[in-house]
Design a protein around this motif. Structure first.
Motif, PDB file in Angstrom:
ATOM      1  N   GLU A 160       0.785  -1.218  -0.042  1.00  0.00           N
ATOM      2  CA  GLU A 160      -0.012   0.033  -0.079  1.00  0.00           C
ATOM      3  C   GLU A 160       1.025   1.201   0.044  1.00  0.00           C
ATOM      4  OE1 GLU A 160      -4.167  -1.011   1.955  1.00  0.00           O
ATOM      5  OE2 GLU A 160      -2.647  -0.737   3.477  1.00  0.00           O
ATOM      6  N   LYS A 163      -0.464   4.327   0.682  1.00  0.00           N
ATOM      7  CA  LYS A 163      -0.904   5.434   1.290  1.00  0.00           C
ATOM      8  C   LYS A 163       0.037   5.734   2.511  1.00  0.00           C
ATOM      9  CE  LYS A 163      -5.466   3.483   0.299  1.00  0.00           C
ATOM     10  NZ  LYS A 163      -6.818   2.999   0.983  1.00  0.00           N
ATOM     11  N   LYS A 164       0.100   7.156   2.457  1.00  0.00           N
ATOM     12  CA  LYS A 164       0.938   8.121   3.380  1.00  0.00           C
ATOM     13  C   LYS A 164      -0.081   9.137   3.725  1.00  0.00           C
ATOM     14  CE  LYS A 164       5.374   6.457   2.293  1.00  0.00           C
ATOM     15  NZ  LYS A 164       5.241   5.071   2.703  1.00  0.00           N
ATOM     16  N   TYR A 165      -0.116   9.211   5.121  1.00  0.00           N
ATOM     17  CA  TYR A 165      -0.951  10.335   5.470  1.00  0.00           C
ATOM     18  C   TYR A 165      -0.201  11.615   5.353  1.00  0.00           C
ATOM     19  CZ  TYR A 165      -4.452  12.593   8.729  1.00  0.00           C
ATOM     20  OH  TYR A 165      -5.381  13.490   9.077  1.00  0.00           O
ATOM     21  N   ASN A 166      -1.069  12.580   4.901  1.00  0.00           N
ATOM     22  CA  ASN A 166      -0.664  13.789   4.541  1.00  0.00           C
ATOM     23  C   ASN A 166      -1.209  15.058   5.793  1.00  0.00           C
ATOM     24  OD1 ASN A 166      -0.039  16.597   3.836  1.00  0.00           O
ATOM     25  ND2 ASN A 166      -0.281  16.313   1.695  1.00  0.00           N
ATOM     26  N   GLN A 175      -5.355  13.778   4.339  1.00  0.00           N
ATOM     27  CA  GLN A 175      -5.737  12.738   3.418  1.00  0.00           C
ATOM     28  C   GLN A 175      -4.777  11.816   3.090  1.00  0.00           C
ATOM     29  OE1 GLN A 175      -8.869  12.876   1.688  1.00  0.00           O
ATOM     30  NE2 GLN A 175      -9.459  14.616   2.534  1.00  0.00           N
ATOM     31  N   PHE A 176      -5.126  10.922   2.768  1.00  0.00           N
ATOM     32  CA  PHE A 176      -4.237   9.519   2.458  1.00  0.00           C
ATOM     33  C   PHE A 176      -3.690   9.987   0.913  1.00  0.00           C
ATOM     34  CE2 PHE A 176      -6.057   7.871   6.015  1.00  0.00           C
ATOM     35  CZ  PHE A 176      -4.852   7.235   6.699  1.00  0.00           C
ATOM     36  N   ASN A 177      -2.462   9.971   0.558  1.00  0.00           N
ATOM     37  CA  ASN A 177      -1.852  10.107  -0.804  1.00  0.00           C
ATOM     38  C   ASN A 177      -1.178   8.880  -1.131  1.00  0.00           C
ATOM     39  OD1 ASN A 177      -2.731  12.692  -0.535  1.00  0.00           O
ATOM     40  ND2 ASN A 177      -0.912  13.581   0.246  1.00  0.00           N
ATOM     41  N   GLY A 178      -1.086   8.450  -2.453  1.00  0.00           N
ATOM     42  CA  GLY A 178      -0.263   7.544  -3.129  1.00  0.00           C
ATOM     43  C   GLY A 178      -1.114   6.400  -3.489  1.00  0.00           C
ATOM     44  N   SER A 179      -0.417   5.541  -4.196  1.00  0.00           N
ATOM     45  CA  SER A 179      -1.348   4.281  -4.951  1.00  0.00           C
ATOM     46  C   SER A 179      -0.400   3.055  -4.607  1.00  0.00           C
ATOM     47  CB  SER A 179      -1.362   4.797  -6.484  1.00  0.00           C
ATOM     48  OG  SER A 179      -0.017   4.717  -6.871  1.00  0.00           O
ATOM     49  N   PRO A 180      -1.084   2.127  -4.870  1.00  0.00           N
ATOM     50  CA  PRO A 180      -0.457   0.721  -4.571  1.00  0.00           C
ATOM     51  C   PRO A 180       0.568   0.582  -5.367  1.00  0.00           C
ATOM     52  CG  PRO A 180      -2.879   0.601  -4.814  1.00  0.00           C
ATOM     53  CD  PRO A 180      -2.575   1.798  -5.082  1.00  0.00           C
ATOM     54  N   SER A 239       1.574  -5.937   1.562  1.00  0.00           N
ATOM     55  CA  SER A 239       0.451  -5.493   2.410  1.00  0.00           C
ATOM     56  C   SER A 239      -0.965  -6.446   2.100  1.00  0.00           C
ATOM     57  CB  SER A 239      -0.174  -4.083   1.964  1.00  0.00           C
ATOM     58  OG  SER A 239       0.915  -3.168   2.328  1.00  0.00           O
TER      59      SER A 239
END
Length: 102
Positions: free
Chosen positions: A12, A14-17, A22-27, A70
């Motif tokens: 995953e 997803k990293k929290y900004n 919001q969560f950013n990023g893609s798998p 993940s």
């Protein structure tokens, strides 16, 4: 035993900004390998996991997965499966995975 299913392992992204909340990023796809996938019976799931769980599958691979991942997908299905437990019998490597519900 036929290794006829495509198994894709993802991390995953997803990293929290904290600035945008919001969560950013893609798998990120880590590995694509052929494997054998079967459904786990109710009695065996109860003996191994201690509960009756739907969506539990046994994924058999020829080589162990020795990196952190993940979730995985099976074939072209959008369903995500998370690791429940892993076993190393004599010939192959087995993962017991359950459907991601969240």
């Amino acid at each position: 035993m036929r290794f006829d299913s495509v198994i894709r392992f993802y991390e995953e992204g997803k990293k929290y900004n904290f600035q945008t909340s919001q969560f950013n990023g893609s798998p990120k796809l880590l590995l694509e390998v052929m494997g054998n996938v079967t459904d786990m019976g109710v009695d065996r799931a109860y003996r191994l996991l201690g509960s009756l769980s739907q969506g539990v599958k046994v994924v058999r691979l020829t080589e162990p997965v020795d990196f952190k991942w993940s979730y995985l997908t099976i074939g072209d299905s959008p369903k995500k499966y998370r690791l429940r437990t892993a076993q190393t019998p004599l010939k192959n490597y087995s993962l017991l995975v359950g459907e991601d519900v969240g």
